[in-house]
Design a protein around this motif. Structure first.
Motif, mmCIF file in Angstrom:
data_model
loop_
_atom_site.group_PDB
_atom_site.id
_atom_site.type_symbol
_atom_site.label_atom_id
_atom_site.label_comp_id
_atom_site.label_asym_id
_atom_site.label_seq_id
_atom_site.Cartn_x
_atom_site.Cartn_y
_atom_site.Cartn_z
ATOM 1 N N LEU A 8 0.871 -1.258 0.020
ATOM 2 C CA LEU A 8 0.060 0.076 -0.002
ATOM 3 C C LEU A 8 0.943 1.387 0.169
ATOM 4 N N PRO A 9 0.384 2.364 -0.533
ATOM 5 C CA PRO A 9 1.239 3.459 -0.808
ATOM 6 C C PRO A 9 1.906 4.020 0.349
ATOM 7 N N VAL A 10 3.279 4.452 0.401
ATOM 8 C CA VAL A 10 3.736 4.745 1.529
ATOM 9 C C VAL A 10 3.718 6.338 1.847
ATOM 10 N N ALA A 11 3.229 7.007 0.604
ATOM 11 C CA ALA A 11 2.783 8.503 0.565
ATOM 12 C C ALA A 11 1.434 8.526 1.339
ATOM 13 N N ALA A 12 1.251 9.636 1.891
ATOM 14 C CA ALA A 12 -0.039 10.052 2.586
ATOM 15 C C ALA A 12 -1.168 9.969 1.661
ATOM 16 N N ILE A 20 -8.412 1.324 2.707
ATOM 17 C CA ILE A 20 -9.211 0.333 3.042
ATOM 18 C C ILE A 20 -9.895 -0.271 1.625
ATOM 19 N N GLU A 21 -10.201 0.758 0.707
ATOM 20 C CA GLU A 21 -10.779 0.642 -0.558
ATOM 21 C C GLU A 21 -9.904 0.018 -1.389
ATOM 22 N N MET A 22 -8.384 0.287 -1.556
ATOM 23 C CA MET A 22 -7.440 -0.112 -2.258
ATOM 24 C C MET A 22 -7.229 -1.563 -1.819
ATOM 25 N N SER A 23 -7.313 -1.812 -0.642
ATOM 26 C CA SER A 23 -7.263 -3.328 0.031
ATOM 27 C C SER A 23 -8.182 -4.133 -0.414
ATOM 28 N N ALA A 309 7.488 -14.180 -3.197
ATOM 29 C CA ALA A 309 6.588 -13.133 -3.487
ATOM 30 C C ALA A 309 7.032 -11.983 -3.964
ATOM 31 N N ILE A 310 6.269 -11.261 -4.994
ATOM 32 C CA ILE A 310 6.599 -9.899 -5.519
ATOM 33 C C ILE A 310 5.682 -8.858 -4.765
ATOM 34 N N ASN A 311 5.983 -7.997 -4.069
ATOM 35 C CA ASN A 311 5.169 -6.917 -3.594
ATOM 36 C C ASN A 311 5.153 -5.749 -4.524
ATOM 37 N N VAL A 312 3.917 -5.750 -5.271
ATOM 38 C CA VAL A 312 3.631 -4.557 -6.272
ATOM 39 C C VAL A 312 3.518 -3.119 -5.402
ATOM 40 N N SER A 313 4.564 -2.417 -5.237
ATOM 41 C CA SER A 313 4.583 -0.953 -4.761
ATOM 42 C C SER A 313 4.289 0.111 -5.727
ATOM 43 N N PHE A 314 4.016 1.236 -5.301
ATOM 44 C CA PHE A 314 3.884 2.356 -6.312
ATOM 45 C C PHE A 314 4.637 3.378 -6.018
ATOM 46 N N PRO A 315 4.962 4.346 -7.071
ATOM 47 C CA PRO A 315 5.591 5.526 -6.862
ATOM 48 C C PRO A 315 5.172 6.550 -5.784
ATOM 49 N N ARG A 316 5.957 7.159 -5.131
ATOM 50 C CA ARG A 316 5.383 8.300 -4.121
ATOM 51 C C ARG A 316 4.343 9.196 -4.578
ATOM 52 N N ALA A 317 4.426 9.657 -5.833
ATOM 53 C CA ALA A 317 3.865 10.448 -6.350
ATOM 54 C C ALA A 317 2.629 9.969 -7.328
ATOM 55 N N ALA A 318 2.579 8.733 -7.051
ATOM 56 C CA ALA A 318 1.316 8.210 -7.930
ATOM 57 C C ALA A 318 0.093 8.474 -7.267
ATOM 58 N N ASP A 319 -1.025 8.996 -8.362
ATOM 59 C CA ASP A 319 -2.381 9.218 -7.777
ATOM 60 C C ASP A 319 -3.183 8.061 -7.755
ATOM 61 N N ARG A 320 -4.377 8.459 -7.252
ATOM 62 C CA ARG A 320 -5.143 7.113 -7.251
ATOM 63 C C ARG A 320 -5.530 6.604 -8.415
ATOM 64 N N THR A 322 -3.460 6.083 -11.032
ATOM 65 C CA THR A 322 -2.225 5.542 -11.445
ATOM 66 C C THR A 322 -2.124 4.168 -10.496
ATOM 67 N N ILE A 323 -2.491 4.268 -9.351
ATOM 68 C CA ILE A 323 -2.296 3.114 -8.400
ATOM 69 C C ILE A 323 -3.213 2.027 -8.980
ATOM 70 N N ASP A 324 -4.415 2.571 -9.016
ATOM 71 C CA ASP A 324 -5.621 1.374 -9.495
ATOM 72 C C ASP A 324 -5.114 0.917 -10.863
ATOM 73 N N ALA A 325 -4.891 1.518 -11.656
ATOM 74 C CA ALA A 325 -4.641 0.923 -13.127
ATOM 75 C C ALA A 325 -3.414 -0.105 -13.063
ATOM 76 N N THR A 326 -2.223 0.368 -12.459
ATOM 77 C CA THR A 326 -1.336 -0.502 -11.949
ATOM 78 C C THR A 326 -1.442 -1.887 -11.534
ATOM 79 N N MET A 327 -2.205 -1.468 -10.223
ATOM 80 C CA MET A 327 -2.850 -2.898 -9.871
ATOM 81 C C MET A 327 -3.720 -3.675 -10.386
ATOM 82 N N ASP A 328 -4.370 -2.728 -11.757
ATOM 83 C CA ASP A 328 -5.281 -3.913 -12.303
ATOM 84 C C ASP A 328 -4.468 -4.657 -13.224
#
Length: 332
Positions: A8-12, A20-23, A309-320, A322-328
């Motif tokens: 889950l994103p390290v950035a705020a 919760i929604e991302m999870s 296991a590969i832990n898919v993480s996201f760039p600090r500056a990624a917006d919601r 971008t995160i959703d698209a990458t996760m998909d």
């Protein structure tokens, strides 16, 4: 078979509800586990408790809780309680973090990180066993107490984070798994040798341990945006988070680049630090580009023998979005 998790994103984020929604999205997409870092934003335990209550099957984990800001016994109590709330879905990740966070945020001296991690691992495992904790270490001395509630069933595995050879060896010897990050394909193979060495020293069953590799990932139709976001992420960690990431990169054959990033960042030249990351290095340490490119590159990391296991993480500056698209795109 290598599984896929979500870091889950390290950035705020805007709210706990966002996490919760991302999870929930990760659960629906078939990811095995969601991991939550703890830095200087929302605490991991309250957030993971909320996630556990609003999900059903996805595993949860701390990656990582630092071993300085809570007592070892409290970490054990917390893990036992969270395992109960999560109905057996917890995996614990512990590690020293670094002096910038430990001293600058928590006001605690960052001393003897290997010994501190070793003793905290030992004590947390004793607490989780439900037996009386009697421990006579160099740093901690405990006696006479045990959990006054039932111990967790099952007992959650306790992993350790580490970047240098000795810290990875320690994880192999005393922990149930190792959390790896900011490593190239060759770098992860070198550190896997250290993990195996530690496991042999501790007479551990390697099949019962898990190696989780966290990869910065960004999969977008806009290739250059994906790669630039990921470059910014790598530059921040190498240049802005003390010496650990810089030294880890230098050990992997990129010493000149690591020090250039660090020096440019320290001089306030952040764009120059970002530009110092070549395409070759970016592709060795991250997964960034178009969806098809990212799927191919992720499979290359998954093919590394010893990575579980590969832990898919996201760039600090990624917006919601971008995160959703990458996760998909990278869903199992």
């Amino acid at each position: 078979m290598t599984v896929r998790d979500v870091y889950l994103p390290v950035a705020a984020q805007p709210s706990v509800e966002t996490l919760i929604e991302m999870s929930q999205r990760a659960e629906d997409l078939g990811y095995e586990r969601v991991w939550l870092p703890e830095t200087w934003g929302r605490d991991a335990i309250t957030t993971l408790t909320s996630i556990a209550k609003d999900t059903e099957t996805v595993g949860i984990g701390t990656s990582i809780l630092n071993v300085y800001s809570r007592s070892p016994a409290l970490i054990g109590q917390t893990a036992a309680t969270l395992q109960e709330v999560a109905e057996g879905r917890l995996r614990v990740g512990l590690g020293p973090s670094g002096p910038i966070v430990v001293e600058g945020w928590h006001g605690v001296s960052f001393e003897r990180p290997l010994r501190q991690t070793r003793e905290v691992l030992d004590i947390v495992k004793q607490v989780l066993s439900g037996e009386t904790v009697d421990y006579d270490g160099d740093i901690f001395q405990l006696s006479g107490f045990r959990l006054r509630c039932d111990p967790p069933d099952p007992v959650p595995p306790v992993d350790a984070g580490g970047m240098g050879p000795k810290s990875v060896e320690l994880a192999g010897r005393f922990a149930d798994g190792w959390h790896a990050l900011m490593l190239t394909t060759d770098g992860i193979r070198e550190r896997l040798d250290d993990f195996e060495t530690g496991g042999e020293m501790g007479d551990r069953d390697r099949s019962a341990q898990r190696v989780t590799l966290s990869l910065p990932c960004c999969a977008l139709d806009d290739r250059e945006t994906a790669r630039q976001l990921t470059r910014q992420h790598v530059a921040f960690y190498v240049g802005g988070m003390g010496t650990f990431y810089r030294d880890a990169l230098a050990r992997q054959g990129y010493e000149e680049t690591a020090y250039e990033i660090s020096q440019q960042w320290a001089s306030g030249e952040q764009e120059a630090a970002i530009d110092a990351i070549s395409d070759e290095l970016l592709d060795e340490i991250a997964v960034a580009g178009t969806p098809d490119e990212c799927l191919d590159r992720l499979e290359r990391f998954e093919a590394i023998d010893g990575v579980d296991a590969i832990n898919v993480s996201f760039p600090r500056a990624a917006d919601r979005e971008t995160i959703d698209a990458t996760m998909d795109v990278l869903a199992p």
